[in-house]
Design an enzyme around this catalytic site. Structure first.
Site, mmCIF file in Angstrom:
data_model
loop_
_atom_site.group_PDB
_atom_site.id
_atom_site.type_symbol
_atom_site.label_atom_id
_atom_site.label_comp_id
_atom_site.label_asym_id
_atom_site.label_seq_id
_atom_site.Cartn_x
_atom_site.Cartn_y
_atom_site.Cartn_z
ATOM 1 N N GLY A 11 32.455 20.890 2.403
ATOM 2 C CA GLY A 11 32.934 19.812 2.593
ATOM 3 C C GLY A 11 31.786 18.469 2.339
ATOM 4 C CG ASN A 12 27.556 19.341 2.110
ATOM 5 O OD1 ASN A 12 28.236 20.185 1.921
ATOM 6 N ND2 ASN A 12 26.260 19.320 1.920
ATOM 7 C CE LYS A 129 40.533 27.991 8.882
ATOM 8 N NZ LYS A 129 39.276 26.994 8.712
ATOM 9 C CE LYS A 213 33.787 25.969 0.792
ATOM 10 N NZ LYS A 213 33.504 26.350 2.033
ATOM 11 C CE LYS A 275 29.724 27.744 4.654
ATOM 12 N NZ LYS A 275 31.190 27.334 4.037
#
Ligand code: ADP
Ligand code: MG
Length: 314
Positions: A11-12, A129, A213, A275
């Site tokens: 996102g960043n 979500k 993702k 991750k």
């Protein structure tokens, strides 16, 4: 031979915290991101790019909901496709420029990407979500009745629609990605890909769900036989006892160490854990290759082995 890498952008890399999420502000952030990626390309790495889309797809959904009296709101899979389109467009434009000033005229292309999920994925039994706007209890009940949405109360802030987060099974456009690899930088599997299910008659059908993702990038890395999976986020390294006084940043993790720390609950469930799990899967299925978790601004150093959290088979 050039190293082949799949880069996952968090996102960043796409949006500045604390600034209005306007298209202009987002493009500004994407331009800075593109500088980093172009530098990686200049060092001779071949790459594909995967990006997140959480806030962006949420915004598209909310805009549709707010305008529902004027235009019919688009279903969630279509909102996902829209987000891939505009984020991809921004990256194409910014990266093309950042490459060209480095004398690298590599075509950049974004691919609207569908990713197959399994209707029997256990995630569908427990949607987690939250997406889109907040509603009152009455509105929520009405939406549940009319549209069949699953609505849940979100931490005292109101009611929201929740969708499942199933695992990616197959990248529908993988053949095109492989064809494009040698000649271009492909932006693909944006937001984890548009989730689709396979019907018995062979047709595909968009599903209201969110694919992580990080998992989609991992699947892509395997499918293109990448040498490394590079997951770029806000932090330079994953840590144990994160945010505690005795936090310890992790330089290297073997599969068994990573599994132990996951078991001990060191990684945020919806943030760092996917991750780590994506990195573990890549390392497990590709002994001798590495998955790296680091921050956007450290990506080159991390590729050179100087920083980041590196996960390998042993
Ligand atoms: P992205 O948009 O890159 O996917 P996320 O917010 O989903 O970013 O995940 C990255 C965030 O995970 C970090 O910014 C950090 O706040 C959080 N996090 C949770 N647990 C850990 C941990 N153990 N070590 C490092 N960061 C962690
Ligand atoms: Mg994330």
């Amino acid at each position: 031979m050039a190293e082949r890498i799949v880069i996952a952008l968090g996102g960043n890399a796409l949006q500045a915290k604390g600034r209005a999420p306007t298209a202009e502000n987002q493009l500004e952030v994407v331009r800075r991101t593109a500088e980093q990626i172009a530098e990686v390309s200049r060092r001779g790495y071949e790459m594909a790019i995967v990006h997140g889309n959480g806030p962006q797809v949420g915004q598209i959904l909310q805009a549709g909901e707010a305008a529902r009296e004027t235009v019919p709101p688009m279903p969630f899979d279509v909102c996902g496709a829209m987000s891939q389109g505009y984020i991809g467009y921004h990256i194409q434009q910014a990266l093309r420029y950042a490459l060209s000033v480095r004398g690298r005229n590599i075509p950049v292309v974004s691919l609207t990407t569908q990713v197959v999920v399994d209707r029997r994925d256990p995630a569908f039994g427990n949607p987690t979500k939250p997406i889109g706007s907040f509603y009152t209890a009455e509105e929520a009940q009405q939406l549940a009745q009319e549209k069949g949405y699953l609505m849940k109360e979100d931490a005292g802030r109101g009611w929201r629609r929740v969708v499942a987060s199933p695992r990616p099974q197959k990248i529908v456009e993988i053949g095109s990605i492989r064809l494009l690899w040698d000649q271009t930088i492909v932006i693909t599997c944006g937001g984890g890909g548009i989730p689709v299910a396979e019907n018995a008659d062979g047709t595909l059908e968009g599903i209201a769900a969110v694919i992580d993702k990080d998992y989609a990038a991992e699947l892509l890395a395997e499918e293109v036989n990448a040498d490394a999976l590079l997951i770029l986020t806000e932090v330079e390294k994953a840590a144990i006892r994160y945010n505690q006084p005795d936090q310890q940043d992790l330089d290297h993790l073997s599969l068994s160490e990573a599994a132990r720390y996951v078991e001990e609950g060191h990684f945020g469930a919806g943030s760092m854990q996917p991750k780590i799990e994506a990195a573990m899967r890549f390392a497990r299925n590709n002994p001798g290759r590495r998955a790296i978790i680091t921050s956007l601004d450290k990506c080159l150093e991390a590729l050179e082995g100087k920083t980041g959290t590196v996960v390998t088979f042993s």
